[in-house]
Design a protein around this motif. Structure first.
Motif, PDB file in Angstrom:
ATOM      1  N   LYS A 155     -12.463  68.774  60.083  1.00 13.63           N
ATOM      2  CA  LYS A 155     -11.784  69.511  61.154  1.00 13.63           C
ATOM      3  C   LYS A 155     -12.102  68.905  62.514  1.00 13.63           C
ATOM      4  O   LYS A 155     -11.241  68.849  63.393  1.00 13.63           O
TER       5      LYS A 155
ATOM      6  N   ASP B 262      -5.323  68.337  63.363  1.00 15.59           N
ATOM      7  CA  ASP B 262      -3.917  68.625  63.060  1.00 15.59           C
ATOM      8  C   ASP B 262      -3.382  67.888  61.849  1.00 15.59           C
ATOM      9  O   ASP B 262      -2.260  68.134  61.425  1.00 15.59           O
ATOM     10  N   LYS B 263      -4.146  66.955  61.317  1.00 14.53           N
ATOM     11  CA  LYS B 263      -3.590  66.112  60.252  1.00 14.53           C
ATOM     12  C   LYS B 263      -3.423  66.905  58.952  1.00 14.53           C
ATOM     13  O   LYS B 263      -4.336  67.600  58.535  1.00 14.53           O
ATOM     14  N   LYS B 264      -2.246  66.791  58.343  1.00 17.38           N
ATOM     15  CA  LYS B 264      -1.984  67.458  57.059  1.00 17.38           C
ATOM     16  C   LYS B 264      -1.663  66.398  56.008  1.00 17.38           C
ATOM     17  O   LYS B 264      -1.182  65.307  56.336  1.00 17.38           O
TER      18      LYS B 264
ATOM     19  N   ASP C 212       0.132  64.969  52.367  1.00 16.25           N
ATOM     20  CA  ASP C 212       1.297  65.123  51.491  1.00 16.25           C
ATOM     21  C   ASP C 212       0.885  65.214  50.024  1.00 16.25           C
ATOM     22  O   ASP C 212       1.568  65.857  49.223  1.00 16.25           O
TER      23      ASP C 212
ATOM     24  N   SER D  51      -5.539  74.099  51.818  1.00 19.67           N
ATOM     25  CA  SER D  51      -5.199  74.409  53.218  1.00 19.67           C
ATOM     26  C   SER D  51      -4.831  73.144  54.012  1.00 19.67           C
ATOM     27  O   SER D  51      -4.268  73.242  55.093  1.00 19.67           O
ATOM     28  N   LEU D  52      -5.158  71.976  53.477  1.00 18.00           N
ATOM     29  CA  LEU D  52      -4.817  70.728  54.182  1.00 18.00           C
ATOM     30  C   LEU D  52      -3.409  70.233  53.858  1.00 18.00           C
ATOM     31  O   LEU D  52      -2.955  69.234  54.417  1.00 18.00           O
TER      32      LEU D  52
ATOM     33  N   GLN E  27       0.460  69.634  53.673  1.00 15.67           N
ATOM     34  CA  GLN E  27       1.713  69.665  54.426  1.00 15.67           C
ATOM     35  C   GLN E  27       2.704  70.556  53.671  1.00 15.67           C
ATOM     36  O   GLN E  27       2.593  70.665  52.447  1.00 15.67           O
TER      37      GLN E  27
ATOM     38  N   PRO F 186       1.220  74.310  48.990  1.00 16.08           N
ATOM     39  CA  PRO F 186       0.417  74.749  50.148  1.00 16.08           C
ATOM     40  C   PRO F 186       0.241  76.252  50.146  1.00 16.08           C
ATOM     41  O   PRO F 186       1.086  76.966  49.644  1.00 16.08           O
TER      42      PRO F 186
END
Ligand SMILES: C[S@@+](CC[C@H](N)C(=O)[O-])C[C@H]1O[C@@H](n2cnc3c(N)ncnc32)[C@H](O)[C@@H]1O
Length: 292
Positions: free
Chosen positions: A128, A133-135, A137, A160-161, A163, A292
């Motif tokens: 974190k 902000d990185k999510k 795929d 939770s990570l 996209q 997600p």
């Protein structure tokens, strides 16, 4: 843990040696690769929403053979996209092998690798701060949930990570296979510690069901030739027995009655079958895909 039984995972270099014998003795990687190049292809086609770069994260990646198979399939499905691949792996030996494999593999020009030489829990702590902000795929934890302190919180964190349209892939031994029987019978005698858990996909499904988390599931049939475990002193057999029990030098350090009982169970018809004089253990796996 009983004083004389040391967890295999306490020494990741010894663990790596036993894991390699396990891979050489089983259809584990062929099974997982067939899944990646079969049912997973459509799932991989559905991620990313046409983005120019796909963010991928592997947790407990080992020496990377499976990760690179996933990346190869992602590139086939998204030929125009770049791949940003984060790797989480606490064993430096494994990570060196992974880097070596990357250097010998062609067609990876569009892929960048970030090496996180740390445990999943350490990665979670730093993530974190580094990437608010990185999510991602696509995230995969393949045969790695046994070694995290708290599988439930790890799954929820990695989920939770994701996209929108992202997927989390979990692969573990089946709750109905022979690993589950072995661990159910001897788990406490082997003296599992925090980082060496006998968690199966049966446990993970119960946990997700109780939280109402939906998933898709796939059975992955697999087998392991454990014949060498029945020859005392056979180098590979001893390493395989260590892998099965997750104890360093199991035959030398366990009480003889425990060793005899383990070998007896491994040979029982509900755990293994005899084929052409070989003892074939049921190594069935199960895969889950989470949204997600
Ligand atoms: C059974 S191997 C699986 C490797 C690879 N995913 C594969 O399927 O070939 C488990 C991997 O998890 C790694 N590992 C051990 N403890 C871990 C932890 N706390 N967090 C993340 N990975 C861990 C081990 O070093 C090992 O590479």
């Amino acid at each position: 843990m009983a004083a004389s039984l040391t967890s295999l995972v306490d020494d990741l270099s010894k663990y790596g040696e036993s894991f390699q014998v396990f891979l050489d003795s089983s259809s584990e990687h062929q099974t997982i690769k067939s899944f990646i190049n079969g049912p997973l292809t459509n799932i991989l086609a559905s991620i990313g929403e046409g983005k120019p770069t796909l963010n991928v994260l592997g947790v407990g990646s080992g020496s990377g053979e499976i990760d690179l198979e996933i990346i190869r399939q992602i590139q086939l499905r998204h030929p125009e996209a770049k791949v940003d691949n984060e790797v989480v792996e606490p064993s430096s030996d494994m990570l060196d092998k992974y880097k070596d494999l990357v250097s010998k593999t062609s067609d990876l020009d569009q892929v960048t690798f970030t090496w996180n030489n740390m445990k999943a829990s350490e990665f979670e702590k730093t993530w974190k701060e580094r990437n608010p902000d990185k999510k991602m795929d696509f995230i995969h934890m393949i045969q790695a949930l046994y070694y995290v302190e708290d599988p439930e919180s790890a799954i929820l964190f990695f989920q939770s990570l994701l996209q929108k349209n992202g997927k989390l892939l979990l692969i573990l031994v089946s709750g109905e296979g022979s690993w589950a029987k072995l661990w159910k019978t001897f788990g406490t005698l082997f003296g599992k510690n925090d980082t060496s858990q006998s968690v199966t996909m049966g446990d993970i499904k119960s946990l997700l069901d109780s939280r109402g988390v939906p998933y898709q599931k796939y059975q992955l049939p697999s087998r392991m030739d454990i014949t060498s475990c029945f020859t005392p002193g056979d180098e590979k057999g001893e390493l395989l027995l260590d892998f099965l029990t997750e104890v360093q030098g199991f035959r030398k350090s366990a009480p003889p009655e425990l060793t005899a009982a383990v070998l007896d169970l491994l040979r029982r018809p509900d755990c293994s079958k005899e084929e052409d004089g070989r003892v074939i253990f049921n190594n069935n796996l199960e895969a889950l895909l989470l949204n997600p």
